[in-house]
Write a protein that holds these residues in place. Sequence first.
Motif, mmCIF file in Angstrom:
data_model
loop_
_atom_site.group_PDB
_atom_site.id
_atom_site.type_symbol
_atom_site.label_atom_id
_atom_site.label_comp_id
_atom_site.label_asym_id
_atom_site.label_seq_id
_atom_site.Cartn_x
_atom_site.Cartn_y
_atom_site.Cartn_z
ATOM 1 N N ASN A 11 2.860 -15.990 17.542
ATOM 2 C CA ASN A 11 3.264 -14.837 18.267
ATOM 3 C C ASN A 11 5.059 -14.728 17.705
ATOM 4 O O ASN A 11 5.402 -13.352 17.442
ATOM 5 N N GLN A 12 5.802 -15.696 17.507
ATOM 6 C CA GLN A 12 7.095 -15.534 16.903
ATOM 7 C C GLN A 12 7.140 -14.673 15.614
ATOM 8 O O GLN A 12 7.869 -13.962 15.215
ATOM 9 N N GLU A 13 6.247 -15.338 14.802
ATOM 10 C CA GLU A 13 6.014 -14.808 13.203
ATOM 11 C C GLU A 13 5.657 -13.342 13.223
ATOM 12 O O GLU A 13 6.183 -12.718 12.404
ATOM 13 N N LEU A 14 4.741 -13.128 14.208
ATOM 14 C CA LEU A 14 4.459 -11.687 14.155
ATOM 15 C C LEU A 14 5.629 -10.624 14.732
ATOM 16 O O LEU A 14 5.867 -9.672 14.194
ATOM 17 N N LEU B 110 -0.632 -8.096 11.416
ATOM 18 C CA LEU B 110 -1.350 -7.996 12.302
ATOM 19 C C LEU B 110 -2.657 -8.664 11.998
ATOM 20 O O LEU B 110 -3.031 -9.450 12.776
ATOM 21 N N GLU B 111 -3.294 -8.575 10.779
ATOM 22 C CA GLU B 111 -4.531 -8.761 10.608
ATOM 23 C C GLU B 111 -4.377 -10.479 10.412
ATOM 24 O O GLU B 111 -5.257 -10.902 10.803
ATOM 25 N N GLU B 112 -3.526 -11.144 9.853
ATOM 26 C CA GLU B 112 -3.285 -12.539 9.667
ATOM 27 C C GLU B 112 -3.172 -13.065 11.037
ATOM 28 O O GLU B 112 -3.568 -14.166 11.203
ATOM 29 N N PHE B 113 -2.240 -12.426 11.851
ATOM 30 C CA PHE B 113 -2.044 -12.911 13.232
ATOM 31 C C PHE B 113 -3.309 -12.901 14.002
ATOM 32 O O PHE B 113 -3.652 -13.901 14.767
#
Length: 84
Positions: free
Chosen positions: A47-50, A57-60
Amino acid sequence: MGLITGLLTLPIAPVRGVVWVAEKLNDAAERELHDPAVLRTQLAVLNQELEFGDIGLEEFEREEERLLDRLHAVRVGPAQSDRR
C-alpha cells in the motif's frame, strides 16, 4: 551410534550437516511464508509503495490479490484450500 558405525560414516558427516542446515532454513521459510503477520506487513508495504508511486495500480492489484490469496489459504487451512 557405535564406534565402528561412527568411523564408517565419518566421511559423510559434512553432508549430514549441510542437510540439517537446509532443513532448518526450509522450516524457517515455511513459517514466514505462512505467517499472517508477515503477510499483513507485506500488504502494508505494498500500500505504501502505491501511495508513493513506486508501483502502478495494475501491479498493486496483482500483488494484493496474490497476498490476499495466501492470507486466505493460511486462515482456511491447507485441507480446505486444496479442494478448490
